[in-house]
Design a protein around this motif. Structure first.
Motif, PDB file in Angstrom:
ATOM      1  N   GLN A  79      27.196  61.170  56.087  1.00 56.65           N
ATOM      2  CA  GLN A  79      28.559  60.668  55.253  1.00 56.65           C
ATOM      3  C   GLN A  79      29.377  61.586  55.309  1.00 56.65           C
ATOM      4  O   GLN A  79      29.073  63.050  55.297  1.00 56.65           O
ATOM      5  N   GLY A  80      30.532  61.158  54.664  1.00 56.63           N
ATOM      6  CA  GLY A  80      31.668  62.349  54.458  1.00 56.63           C
ATOM      7  C   GLY A  80      32.714  61.808  53.641  1.00 56.63           C
ATOM      8  O   GLY A  80      32.876  60.595  53.802  1.00 56.63           O
ATOM      9  N   VAL A  81      33.492  62.625  53.064  1.00 56.71           N
ATOM     10  CA  VAL A  81      34.658  61.973  52.421  1.00 56.71           C
ATOM     11  C   VAL A  81      35.895  61.944  53.166  1.00 56.71           C
ATOM     12  O   VAL A  81      36.355  62.995  53.888  1.00 56.71           O
ATOM     13  N   ALA A  82      36.369  60.763  53.392  1.00 57.05           N
ATOM     14  CA  ALA A  82      37.598  60.418  53.944  1.00 57.05           C
ATOM     15  C   ALA A  82      38.753  60.522  53.202  1.00 57.05           C
ATOM     16  O   ALA A  82      39.828  61.093  53.751  1.00 57.05           O
ATOM     17  N   GLY A  83      38.815  60.451  51.880  1.00 61.76           N
ATOM     18  CA  GLY A  83      39.985  60.882  51.122  1.00 61.76           C
ATOM     19  C   GLY A  83      39.546  60.732  49.706  1.00 61.76           C
ATOM     20  O   GLY A  83      38.566  59.995  49.165  1.00 61.76           O
ATOM     21  N   SER A 106      45.322  64.188  60.512  1.00 63.88           N
ATOM     22  CA  SER A 106      45.667  64.819  61.676  1.00 63.88           C
ATOM     23  C   SER A 106      44.509  64.511  62.796  1.00 63.88           C
ATOM     24  O   SER A 106      43.323  64.147  62.146  1.00 63.88           O
ATOM     25  N   ALA A 107      45.159  64.425  64.073  1.00 62.43           N
ATOM     26  CA  ALA A 107      43.929  64.216  65.123  1.00 62.43           C
ATOM     27  C   ALA A 107      42.689  65.146  64.855  1.00 62.43           C
ATOM     28  O   ALA A 107      41.665  64.391  65.277  1.00 62.43           O
ATOM     29  N   HIS A 108      43.234  66.313  64.903  1.00 61.36           N
ATOM     30  CA  HIS A 108      42.116  67.549  64.728  1.00 61.36           C
ATOM     31  C   HIS A 108      41.126  67.193  63.387  1.00 61.36           C
ATOM     32  O   HIS A 108      39.950  67.161  63.502  1.00 61.36           O
ATOM     33  N   ASP A 109      41.695  66.776  62.379  1.00 62.74           N
ATOM     34  CA  ASP A 109      40.928  66.737  61.029  1.00 62.74           C
ATOM     35  C   ASP A 109      40.139  65.421  61.289  1.00 62.74           C
ATOM     36  O   ASP A 109      38.949  65.271  60.877  1.00 62.74           O
ATOM     37  N   ALA A 110      40.561  64.360  61.715  1.00 59.40           N
ATOM     38  CA  ALA A 110      40.067  63.162  62.023  1.00 59.40           C
ATOM     39  C   ALA A 110      38.692  63.269  62.749  1.00 59.40           C
ATOM     40  O   ALA A 110      37.577  62.948  62.576  1.00 59.40           O
TER      41      ALA A 110
END
Ligand code: TYC
Length: 110
Positions: A71-75, A55-59
């Motif tokens: 860094q971070g997990v995209a999926g 979602s726009a918010h989560d993105a």
């Protein structure tokens, strides 16, 4: 759990097959976004929305976390899907001239 059973394809033989009665879950892979100083924030948000269905918010939240923490997990996906997303996002970023790095790594097996 496995057990030995006579080979169904050749009942008269003495060979046996190891039969699994437990399901096999495929190993899962994290797709990670790495921070850099040049890729625009809005491009990363677009990537998270389009390729990772955020979602726009989560993105926005994930992009800012990557920006701050490195860094971070995209999926999280099976290996083929994860590798395909890495290739697609990397190609898209390069086509725009951005150095965005995207990598896949296996989740620790439980
Ligand atoms: N640090 C980038 C900037 O300030 C934004 C950015 C966020 C880049 C996440 C990459 O994976 C990334 N424009």
């Amino acid at each position: 759990m496995t057990r030995r059973t006579p080979d169904a394809s050749n009942p008269s033989s003495n060979t046996q097959t190891l039969e699994r009665t437990q399901i096999q879950r495929p190993r899962l892979y994290r797709v990670l976004l790495l921070n850099d100083d040049y890729t625009p924030m809005e491009f990363v948000v677009m990537v998270l929305s389009r390729y990772f269905r955020k979602s726009a918010h989560d993105a926005e939240t994930i992009m800012l976390a990557v920006h701050r923490k490195g860094q971070g997990v995209a999926g999280v996906y099976t290996r083929e899907v994860a590798e395909t997303k890495v290739a697609q996002v990397t190609q898209h970023a390069r086509s725009e001239g951005y150095p965005l790095r995207v990598v896949a790594e296996p989740e620790p097996s439980t």
